[in-house]
Design an enzyme around this catalytic site. Structure first.
Site, PDB file in Angstrom:
ATOM      1  N   SER A 159       0.824  -1.209   0.000  1.00 53.22           N
ATOM      2  CA  SER A 159       0.000   0.000   0.000  1.00 53.22           C
ATOM      3  C   SER A 159       0.857   1.258   0.000  1.00 53.22           C
ATOM      4  O   SER A 159       1.558   1.537  -0.961  1.00 53.22           O
ATOM      5  CB  SER A 159      -0.960  -0.028   1.190  1.00 53.22           C
ATOM      6  N   ASP A 317      -2.969   6.595  -3.266  1.00 52.54           N
ATOM      7  CA  ASP A 317      -1.717   6.015  -2.791  1.00 52.54           C
ATOM      8  C   ASP A 317      -1.260   4.973  -3.812  1.00 52.54           C
ATOM      9  O   ASP A 317      -1.949   4.728  -4.807  1.00 52.54           O
ATOM     10  CB  ASP A 317      -1.889   5.456  -1.381  1.00 52.54           C
ATOM     11  N   ASP A 319      -1.228   1.766  -4.285  1.00 51.08           N
ATOM     12  CA  ASP A 319      -2.088   0.676  -4.767  1.00 51.08           C
ATOM     13  C   ASP A 319      -3.513   1.154  -4.990  1.00 51.08           C
ATOM     14  O   ASP A 319      -4.401   0.353  -5.285  1.00 51.08           O
ATOM     15  CB  ASP A 319      -2.051  -0.521  -3.818  1.00 51.08           C
ATOM     16  N   ASP A 321      -5.975   2.217  -3.198  1.00 48.82           N
ATOM     17  CA  ASP A 321      -7.148   1.939  -2.368  1.00 48.82           C
ATOM     18  C   ASP A 321      -7.502   3.131  -1.482  1.00 48.82           C
ATOM     19  O   ASP A 321      -8.559   3.147  -0.852  1.00 48.82           O
ATOM     20  CB  ASP A 321      -6.962   0.663  -1.539  1.00 48.82           C
TER      21      ASP A 321
END
Length: 584
Positions: A159, A317, A319, A321
């Site tokens: 992440s 961010d 990734d 999410d």
């Protein structure tokens, strides 16, 4: 010799079992350096001791840690063991039926390798494995778990963590989890059951791995996800002028193509990407930490917004999410700044919650069986918004593995920039769909001659001014984290910024029907609230602060501005007190 015979034996055994030449060589070098008779040997010995302090444990819905050799690090050996344990759990849970899993990965170092190792282990274990066609956002993987009806999903990502980290996020669904948590990240007891299977893996060498046999999905899964998000662009009874200039950055992650294509497909053509950050780059060269919350992370985006005269900045961010937003705030403008600032996660959560509640009212949706949810560290404002519109409200433990399990969920968020605006499709935070809903809201307000900040003022007039802040302390010595929490439990403050503390609640005892978790919640007589807890993903202790200031229902812009200044000053005092109390 600095290295004990027992540690040397552990290291040598791990090296013999490690399938990766790079991490084998790294451990051999550390062992050799730690065995030297010189002043530096103890440094290498300490690194080895930490790397062999135990097997990397499941934390926030899976594994996360620094990529290096050893059982306490993220590497191929640990991933193969984790995949074998998960496969064993799935086979047992399905009771003889063939389980299914879908595997995704981002663009971090080793992400694709870890994903392919997982597919190889799953296939050999008798699990029907499908792997994403390329590096894609986490929400696409979460969507695929529900869309394909798989029993599990694995997303290889860390992440927003630093570039040296990677992680392994696990979802359960299909026939394994069939309640409100279907397609959500794992929670107890699932994490413990999977961890038991991982611990039972004798060695990497004992884990069969197939050379082929898994399915590589085509682009249709990505297209299906985008079409799903795109349906949010045309809610019944809504019209938008599509007149908004937006600056976007994925912070060197995998979100750019998905986000920009989705926004363009919804009719937003006035889009400006931050060129230096658009392409995936696992080294994240323009930011110290690839987290929109971190100071300086969206400076390039704001600079571009100034240059092109943007209405809104949106950031994902790495990734994708999470979703962050920045706006031009006249209250912040002075001789040093033109007023651009990032909205707090609670502000975006309130804006999205208000927009979705209003839309439900227009569609005459009966709200009483539907739920708005956020975490115990997020603002209480969402509960008041839900109550006004007749929705059920739920406060959950921190993390989307809990938020996504709220019965009847229609909207959920956590202050750390995570928002779930379409839980029927993605039972997790989704920075792409959140960005679209936020852009549409800003677009509609602009057509009315208003801004997102005007809507926040309206919410303050109706529910009181809720202002949030956060204080984090990063620890290099992890043993200091439980010591810090214990010190606070034994001697909590009597006042917060002069207001008596009327309630001290230990979250480890399990409050309000929630499972026990490490944390403390303080409430002052003036409604100031502080929640202190260790981070689940980083070596930090986090303090979540919220002040609630009453505002007249007809308060002017200037009156609300003064209230915000007072609330900021109030939270600064509380922050200073907490720094001293916790030694941060």
């Amino acid at each position: 010799m600095t290295v004990s015979a027992e540690l040397r034996a552990q290291v040598e055994a791990w090296i013999d079992d490690d399938p990766d030449a790079a991490t084998r060589g790294e451990l051999e070098m550390l062992l050799e350096q730690a065995s030297q008779d010189d002043a530096e040997a103890h440094v290498f010995a300490a690194e080895l001791t930490d790397a062999f302090s135990g097997l990397l444990q499941f934390g926030t819905a899976g594994l996360r840690g620094r990529m290096a050799g050893g059982p306490a690090r993220m590497n191929r050996a640990v991933v193969i063991r984790a995949a074998a344990g998960l496969a064993a759990y799935l086979v047992e849970a399905r009771g003889g039926a063939r389980p299914t899993v879908v595997i995704g990965y981002d663009a971090r170092h080793n992400s694709r390798t870890f994903a392919l190792d997982t597919a190889a282990v799953m296939t050999a274990a008798g699990v029907d494995a499908r792997i994403m066609p390329r590096a894609l956002p986490t929400p696409v993987l979460a969507y695929a778990v529900r869309h394909l009806g798989t029993d599990a999903g694995v997303m290889v990502t860390a992440s927003h963590n630093p570039p040296q980290d990677n992680g392994y996020k696990v979802y359960l669904g299909g026939e394994v989890v069939t309640d409100a948590g279907q397609g959500a990240q794992i929670v107890p007891p699932y994490d413990g059951l999977i961890a038991e299977k991982i611990a039972a893996v004798a060695s990497v060498a004992s884990v069969p791995r197939a050379d082929d046999g898994w399915e590589t999905l085509g682009e249709e899964i990505h297209l299906s996800y985008r079409e799903s998000v795109g349906r949010l662009a045309f809610p019944e009874g809504e019209t938008y002028p599509r007149d908004l200039r937006v600056v976007y950055t994925p912070l060197h992650g995998v979100g750019a193509e998905t986000a920009l294509t989705t926004l363009a497909g919804a009719g937003y053509g006035d889009l400006f990407g931050v060129e230096q950050q658009l392409e995936p780059d696992p080294d994240f060269p323009t930011v110290a930490f690839p987290n929109p919350e971190e100071p300086g992370a969206i400076d390039l985006a704001i600079a571009l917004a100034r240059k092109v005269g943007a209405d809104l900045v949106v950031a994902n961010d790495p990734d994708a999410d999470r979703c962050a937003a920045a706006v031009l705030d006249p209250r912040r403008a002075d001789e040093h700044s033109d007023g651009w600032r990032m909205l707090h996660g609670d502000e975006v959560g309130a804006l999205l919650g208000a927009a979705l509640a209003e839309n439900a009212s227009r569609l005459r949706i009966v709200p009483s069986a539907l739920t708005f949810a956020n975490s115990i560290v997020s603002s209480r404002l969402l509960g008041r918004i839900a109550g006004k519109h007749g929705f059920t409200y739920a406060s959950t433990l921190t993390g989307f593995k809990w938020i996504s399990r709220a019965e009847g969920l229609v909207f959920g968020y956590e202050e750390a920039l995570g928002y779930c605006v379409d839980p029927g499709q993605v039972r997790d935070k989704d920075g792409i769909s959140a960005a679209l809903v936020l852009v549409q809201l800003a677009d509609r307000l602009k057509a009315e001659g208003r801004t997102l900040l005007d809507l926040l003022d309206d919410l303050a007039r109706e529910h009181g001014l809720h202002l949030s802040s956060q204080l984090s302390g990063r620890f290099s010595d992890l043993s200091l984290i439980p010591e810090t929490m214990e010190r606070l439990r034994s001697a909590p403050p009597a006042t917060l910024a002069g207001s008596p503390v009327v309630s001290v609640e230990d979250l480890s005892e399990g409050l309000d029907g929630l499972p026990p978790t490490d944390g403390l919640r303080l409430l002052a007589a003036d409604s100031t609230r502080v929640v202190v807890r260790p981070s689940g993903t980083e070596p930090k202790v986090k303090c979540y602060l919220e002040a609630v200031f009453p505002v007249e229902s007809d308060a002017s812009y200037d009156a609300i501005s003064r209230a915000r200044i007072e609330a900021h000053a109030h939270l600064e005092i509380v922050t200073s007190e907490l720094r001293e109390l916790l030694g941060l």
